[in-house]
Scaffold this motif. Structure first.
Motif, PDB file in Angstrom:
ATOM      1  N   VAL A   1       9.760  -1.967  -2.998  1.00 20.18           N
ATOM      2  CA  VAL A   1       9.527  -2.821  -1.841  1.00 20.18           C
ATOM      3  C   VAL A   1       8.021  -2.973  -1.672  1.00 20.18           C
ATOM      4  N   LEU A   2       7.550  -4.205  -1.706  1.00 14.26           N
ATOM      5  CA  LEU A   2       6.136  -4.511  -1.525  1.00 14.26           C
ATOM      6  C   LEU A   2       5.890  -4.963  -0.089  1.00 14.26           C
ATOM      7  N   VAL A   3       4.697  -4.625   0.418  1.00 14.01           N
ATOM      8  CA  VAL A   3       4.281  -5.106   1.726  1.00 14.01           C
ATOM      9  C   VAL A   3       2.870  -5.654   1.595  1.00 14.01           C
ATOM     10  N   GLY A   4       2.638  -6.831   2.151  1.00 12.25           N
ATOM     11  CA  GLY A   4       1.322  -7.435   2.094  1.00 12.25           C
ATOM     12  C   GLY A   4       0.321  -6.740   2.998  1.00 12.25           C
ATOM     13  N   THR A   5      -0.938  -6.770   2.572  1.00  8.25           N
ATOM     14  CA  THR A   5      -2.040  -6.225   3.374  1.00  8.25           C
ATOM     15  C   THR A   5      -3.136  -7.282   3.447  1.00  8.25           C
ATOM     16  N   GLY A   6      -4.315  -6.881   3.868  1.00 13.08           N
ATOM     17  CA  GLY A   6      -5.432  -7.815   3.900  1.00 13.08           C
ATOM     18  C   GLY A   6      -5.957  -8.159   2.524  1.00 13.08           C
ATOM     19  N   THR A   7      -5.528  -7.408   1.495  1.00 14.85           N
ATOM     20  CA  THR A   7      -5.929  -7.720   0.110  1.00 14.85           C
ATOM     21  C   THR A   7      -4.673  -7.767  -0.751  1.00 14.85           C
ATOM     22  N   VAL A   8      -4.516  -6.815  -1.669  1.00 19.57           N
ATOM     23  CA  VAL A   8      -3.327  -6.797  -2.524  1.00 19.57           C
ATOM     24  C   VAL A   8      -2.190  -6.071  -1.807  1.00 19.57           C
ATOM     25  N   PRO A   9      -0.934  -6.289  -2.220  1.00 20.63           N
ATOM     26  CA  PRO A   9       0.182  -5.572  -1.587  1.00 20.63           C
ATOM     27  C   PRO A   9       0.154  -4.082  -1.924  1.00 20.63           C
ATOM     28  N   VAL A  10       0.950  -3.332  -1.166  1.00 22.70           N
ATOM     29  CA  VAL A  10       1.210  -1.930  -1.464  1.00 22.70           C
ATOM     30  C   VAL A  10       2.700  -1.755  -1.693  1.00 22.70           C
ATOM     31  N   VAL A  11       3.039  -0.750  -2.506  1.00 23.12           N
ATOM     32  CA  VAL A  11       4.436  -0.385  -2.730  1.00 23.12           C
ATOM     33  C   VAL A  11       4.788   0.731  -1.760  1.00 23.12           C
ATOM     34  N   LEU A  12       5.848   0.536  -0.975  1.00 24.43           N
ATOM     35  CA  LEU A  12       6.273   1.587  -0.069  1.00 24.43           C
ATOM     36  C   LEU A  12       6.821   2.769  -0.856  1.00 24.43           C
ATOM     37  N   GLY A  13       6.587   3.983  -0.328  1.00 24.28           N
ATOM     38  CA  GLY A  13       7.122   5.198  -0.944  1.00 24.28           C
ATOM     39  C   GLY A  13       8.438   5.571  -0.296  1.00 24.28           C
ATOM     40  N   THR A  14       8.380   6.438   0.708  1.00 21.30           N
ATOM     41  CA  THR A  14       9.583   6.786   1.452  1.00 21.30           C
ATOM     42  C   THR A  14       9.531   6.152   2.837  1.00 21.30           C
ATOM     43  N   VAL A  15      10.715   5.906   3.385  1.00 26.71           N
ATOM     44  CA  VAL A  15      10.848   5.325   4.724  1.00 26.71           C
ATOM     45  C   VAL A  15      11.842   6.186   5.501  1.00 26.71           C
ATOM     46  N   THR A  16      11.487   6.494   6.744  1.00 27.22           N
ATOM     47  CA  THR A  16      12.395   7.235   7.611  1.00 27.22           C
ATOM     48  C   THR A  16      12.720   6.360   8.807  1.00 27.22           C
ATOM     49  N   ALA A  17      13.961   5.882   8.860  1.00 26.78           N
ATOM     50  CA  ALA A  17      14.417   5.061   9.979  1.00 26.78           C
ATOM     51  C   ALA A  17      14.856   5.968  11.128  1.00 26.78           C
ATOM     52  N   PRO A  18      14.921   5.436  12.351  1.00 29.03           N
ATOM     53  CA  PRO A  18      15.321   6.266  13.504  1.00 29.03           C
ATOM     54  C   PRO A  18      16.666   6.952  13.272  1.00 29.03           C
ATOM     55  N   GLY A  19      16.691   8.267  13.459  1.00 29.71           N
ATOM     56  CA  GLY A  19      17.921   9.033  13.315  1.00 29.71           C
ATOM     57  C   GLY A  19      18.355   9.283  11.889  1.00 29.71           C
ATOM     58  N   LYS A  20      17.529   8.900  10.928  1.00 25.61           N
ATOM     59  CA  LYS A  20      17.888   9.049   9.512  1.00 25.61           C
ATOM     60  C   LYS A  20      16.930  10.004   8.814  1.00 25.61           C
ATOM     61  N   LYS A  21      17.322  10.422   7.602  1.00 24.90           N
ATOM     62  CA  LYS A  21      16.430  11.212   6.770  1.00 24.90           C
ATOM     63  C   LYS A  21      15.543  10.281   5.949  1.00 24.90           C
ATOM     64  N   ALA A  22      14.430  10.821   5.477  1.00 25.81           N
ATOM     65  CA  ALA A  22      13.548  10.035   4.618  1.00 25.81           C
ATOM     66  C   ALA A  22      14.282   9.659   3.340  1.00 25.81           C
ATOM     67  N   MET A  23      14.057   8.417   2.884  1.00 28.16           N
ATOM     68  CA  MET A  23      14.681   7.973   1.639  1.00 28.16           C
ATOM     69  C   MET A  23      13.744   7.026   0.915  1.00 28.16           C
ATOM     70  N   PRO A  24      13.925   6.873  -0.410  1.00 26.06           N
ATOM     71  CA  PRO A  24      13.100   5.917  -1.148  1.00 26.06           C
ATOM     72  C   PRO A  24      13.209   4.521  -0.531  1.00 26.06           C
ATOM     73  N   ALA A  25      12.102   3.800  -0.552  1.00 22.69           N
ATOM     74  CA  ALA A  25      12.055   2.512   0.138  1.00 22.69           C
ATOM     75  C   ALA A  25      13.094   1.526  -0.376  1.00 22.69           C
ATOM     76  N   ASP A  26      13.371   1.516  -1.690  1.00 21.77           N
ATOM     77  CA  ASP A  26      14.354   0.551  -2.195  1.00 21.77           C
ATOM     78  C   ASP A  26      15.750   0.864  -1.668  1.00 21.77           C
ATOM     79  N   ALA A  27      16.078   2.160  -1.561  1.00 21.88           N
ATOM     80  CA  ALA A  27      17.380   2.544  -1.005  1.00 21.88           C
ATOM     81  C   ALA A  27      17.448   2.202   0.480  1.00 21.88           C
ATOM     82  N   TRP A  28      16.358   2.439   1.190  1.00 21.64           N
ATOM     83  CA  TRP A  28      16.322   2.076   2.610  1.00 21.64           C
ATOM     84  C   TRP A  28      16.511   0.573   2.795  1.00 21.64           C
ATOM     85  N   ALA A  29      15.835  -0.219   1.966  1.00 24.93           N
ATOM     86  CA  ALA A  29      15.928  -1.672   2.096  1.00 24.93           C
ATOM     87  C   ALA A  29      17.357  -2.162   1.871  1.00 24.93           C
TER      88      ALA A  29
END
Length: 317
Positions: free
Chosen positions: A274-302
């Protein structure tokens, strides 16, 4: 020497281990009072308190180190020196004067750089390629005392604050014992800090940990790593707060599809990232923790969140 150790969090424990293995006599520890923790908000002793209790070492937990009862207890212990690692309270002059050789503080920066509560986080946030630790004589000023010794530690390109602090805690523990040995043998003396190169490192707040997607990718990367593990970098999606693990800036050559045209905070969902735009080049998300959930890889979260390209994270300006 007779030592009374002052410290509170887990980062202070390596220094306790090193002192326990030394020739010095650890007669007591001073730490912050038990604090509420967990969902039940039960009172839990600090890591330093737990370490001492397991070994039968007396524990002093004054609400404020200027309390007359605490000062009497400290005098009765007749300490030669009071080593300090992340105690978490200001020590007044009346207490500073009790140990024969004073209070000797292990601080995780190369003083006078990054005086304050969060030196490691600020070193990562500001992109320092080198940091270290200093052992100095505690004064009433904020980390202003003369320095007995230092060590250096490179800051890795992917280091989080937690990674760097773990290394400094272990290396710094050895430096602290070396200084204590030198004080006892009268072979080391404190050297005043230079007036040049002073910077301050206040505690990072939850607001500081909010990712600014309009910043350059390198700044987004630094902010997330600086706030890992605490206070925890975060952004928002559809009004929900998402905690983010370290991100990875991408090179122009590795951007495919519409990634190169992403605006700040705009998402591009690809098969395995999962890419996210910034003021320059994008960044690749690592882990994401949604409310009430455990941390998971960004592609699985998406996939679970049914996130589509074009969604926008957080505040973009």
């Amino acid at each position: 020497m007779r030592l009374v150790f002052a410290g509170t969090p887990a980062v202070a424990v390596p220094a306790l281990d090193a002192i326990a293995a030394s020739s010095h006599d650890l007669v007591a520890v001073v730490t912050r009072p038990d604090a509420p923790s967990g969902r039940g908000r039960q009172l839990v002793p600090s890591p330093v308190s737990a370490w001492a209790q397991e070994r039968g070492i007396p524990v002093l937990t004054p609400a404020r180190p200027r309390e007359p009862e605490f000062l009497e207890q400290l005098r009765a212990l007749e300490p030669d020196c009071a080593p300090v690692v992340a105690y978490g309270a200001l020590v007044p002059r009346v207490a500073l004067d009790i140990p024969r050789y004073g209070w000797i503080n292990l601080h995780f920066s190369l003083l006078p750089a990054w005086r304050g509560a969060a030196p490691v986080q600020h070193a990562v946030l500001h992109g320092d390629d080198m940091t270290g630790a200093s052992v100095f004589l505690l004064e009433e000023g904020l980390d202003t005392g003369p320095v007995f010794g230092t060590l250096t530690e490179p800051v890795g390109a992917r280091d989080t604050s937690g990674d760097l602090l773990d290394r400094l805690a272990v290396a710094g523990a050895g430096l602290l014992v070396q200084v204590l040995d030198g004080i006892e043998a009268h072979t080391v003396g404190p050297v005043p800090q230079p007036h040049e190169g002073v910077s301050t490192a206040p505690k990072l707040t939850v607001e500081d940990a909010l990712v600014r997607w309009a910043d350059p990718a390198f700044a987004v990367d630094r902010r997330v790593r600086a706030c890992t593990p605490a206070p925890g970098a975060w952004t928002t999606l559809r009004g929900d707060r998402l905690k983010l693990g370290p991100v990875t800036p991408v090179t122009a050559a590795s951007v495919i599809g519409g990634g190169a045209a992403l605006g700040p905070g705009v998402v591009a969902v690809e098969r395995n990232r999962v890419l996210v735009g910034t003021g320059t080049v994008p960044v690749v998300l690592g882990t994401v923790t949604a409310p009430g959930k455990k941390a998971m890889p960004a592609d699985a979260w998406a996939r679970g969140a049914r996130l589509e390209s074009g969604a926008v994270l957080g505040v973009t300006s």
